[in-house]
Design an enzyme around this catalytic site. Structure first.
Site, mmCIF file in Angstrom:
data_model
loop_
_atom_site.group_PDB
_atom_site.id
_atom_site.type_symbol
_atom_site.label_atom_id
_atom_site.label_comp_id
_atom_site.label_asym_id
_atom_site.label_seq_id
_atom_site.Cartn_x
_atom_site.Cartn_y
_atom_site.Cartn_z
ATOM 1 N N PHE A 24 0.763 -1.060 -0.002
ATOM 2 C CA PHE A 24 0.116 -0.086 -0.102
ATOM 3 C C PHE A 24 0.935 1.246 0.045
ATOM 4 O O PHE A 24 1.715 1.622 0.908
ATOM 5 C CB PHE A 24 -1.154 0.022 1.276
ATOM 6 C CG PHE A 24 -1.829 1.227 1.337
ATOM 7 C CD1 PHE A 24 -3.021 1.104 0.442
ATOM 8 C CD2 PHE A 24 -1.603 2.245 2.260
ATOM 9 C CE1 PHE A 24 -3.681 2.430 0.505
ATOM 10 C CE2 PHE A 24 -2.196 3.448 2.145
ATOM 11 C CZ PHE A 24 -3.371 3.491 1.373
ATOM 12 N N GLY A 25 0.731 2.134 -1.002
ATOM 13 C CA GLY A 25 1.409 3.400 -1.071
ATOM 14 C C GLY A 25 0.396 4.667 -0.774
ATOM 15 O O GLY A 25 -0.651 4.412 -1.340
ATOM 16 N N GLY A 27 2.213 8.138 -0.256
ATOM 17 C CA GLY A 27 2.849 9.074 -0.454
ATOM 18 C C GLY A 27 3.496 9.212 -2.028
ATOM 19 O O GLY A 27 2.724 8.976 -2.781
ATOM 20 N N SER A 28 4.912 9.269 -2.040
ATOM 21 C CA SER A 28 5.485 9.185 -3.370
ATOM 22 C C SER A 28 4.994 7.852 -4.045
ATOM 23 O O SER A 28 5.012 7.799 -5.092
ATOM 24 C CB SER A 28 6.905 9.383 -3.175
ATOM 25 O OG SER A 28 7.580 8.367 -2.620
ATOM 26 N N GLU A 99 13.047 3.641 0.544
ATOM 27 C CA GLU A 99 12.464 4.094 1.851
ATOM 28 C C GLU A 99 13.312 3.977 3.204
ATOM 29 O O GLU A 99 12.625 4.032 4.281
ATOM 30 C CB GLU A 99 11.007 3.244 1.825
ATOM 31 C CG GLU A 99 9.996 3.191 0.773
ATOM 32 C CD GLU A 99 9.686 4.523 0.638
ATOM 33 O OE1 GLU A 99 9.327 5.452 1.506
ATOM 34 O OE2 GLU A 99 9.109 5.025 -0.371
HETATM 35 C C1 SIN Z 1 4.468 5.864 0.470
HETATM 36 O O1 SIN Z 1 4.497 6.379 -0.438
HETATM 37 O O2 SIN Z 1 3.904 4.761 0.889
HETATM 38 C C2 SIN Z 1 5.607 6.134 1.822
HETATM 39 C C3 SIN Z 1 6.349 7.451 1.579
HETATM 40 C C4 SIN Z 1 6.749 7.906 0.668
HETATM 41 O O3 SIN Z 1 7.728 7.212 0.102
HETATM 42 O O4 SIN Z 1 6.463 9.019 0.361
#
Ligand code: SIN
Length: 199
Positions: A24-25, A27-28, A99
């Site tokens: 599950f993402g 953010g980026s 990450e």
């Molecule tokens: C994510 O996107 O799920 C983790 C945080 C990021 O890499 O911005």
């Protein structure tokens, strides 16, 4: 806890033997999928909320001047919308590196937003930066976060690009996120061209 989480994440064995795992993402990872995936589906996690409370030493800032990026914080009743990817286990070497600045893999229940058969929950993984990691910055007002983002940049580019890409991706998903959109509004006001002097 050290800000470099690669070694800790590589010890996680919960999904050993699985041919594929849902990630599950929020953010980026929503807007930048620089890894192969088998499927991609809009999804959400319950009782978590997205917050720009994590410091970024390696992507949107530096160790001396960290940027601000998102993590998830537990909040009863909240729903955090994002994107789920079905990936093969080899992909985690790349993700652990990407990450590594404070994020740990956590097993979590993921609900597919496009599910229609009553069988739309799976246990998958999310990368979370908890308050005990040394890069964690914590709470600040949305205006203060916007000011921080406006002055930050790192090897992956300006911190403002991270915020703007995330806000656009959430809009594309049709999801409102008050915290993200408030920061976007403050940032836009900060960076707006000054009005011309009166004649
Ligand atoms: C994510 O996107 O799920 C983790 C945080 C990021 O890499 O911005």
């Amino acid at each position: 806890m050290t800000a470099d989480t690669i070694a800790i994440n590589q010890q996680m064995d919960q999904f050993d033997g699985h041919h594929s795992v849902w990630l599950f993402g929020y953010g980026s990872l929503i807007y930048k999928a620089d890894f192969p995936y088998l499927q991609r589906r809009p999804a959400s996690i319950a009782n978590w909320t997205r917050r720009f409370w994590q410091g970024s030493h390696d992507h949107r800032g530096t160790p001396e001047a960290p940027g601000r990026v998102v993590t998830i914080i537990e909040q009863a009743g909240a729903i955090c919308h994002g994107m789920a990817y079905l990936v093969t286990p080899e992909v985690f070497a790349h993700l652990d590196h990407r990450e590594k600045n404070g994020y740990l893999r956590l097993a979590i229940s993921i609900t597919f937003d496009d599910g229609d058969d009553g069988n739309d929950d799976v246990i998958g993984l999310v990368y979370i930066a908890t308050p005990d990691n040394t890069a964690f910055l914590g709470e600040a007002s949305e205006q203060e976060i916007a000011r921080h983002i406006a002055r930050s940049a790192g090897p992956s580019g300006p911190n403002s690009d991270y915020l703007n890409h995330l806000a656009s991706a959430l809009r594309e998903l049709g999801r409102h996120d008050q915290h993200v959109f408030e920061i976007e509004r403050h940032l836009a006001a900060l960076t707006a061209a000054p009005s011309p002097p009166p004649v």
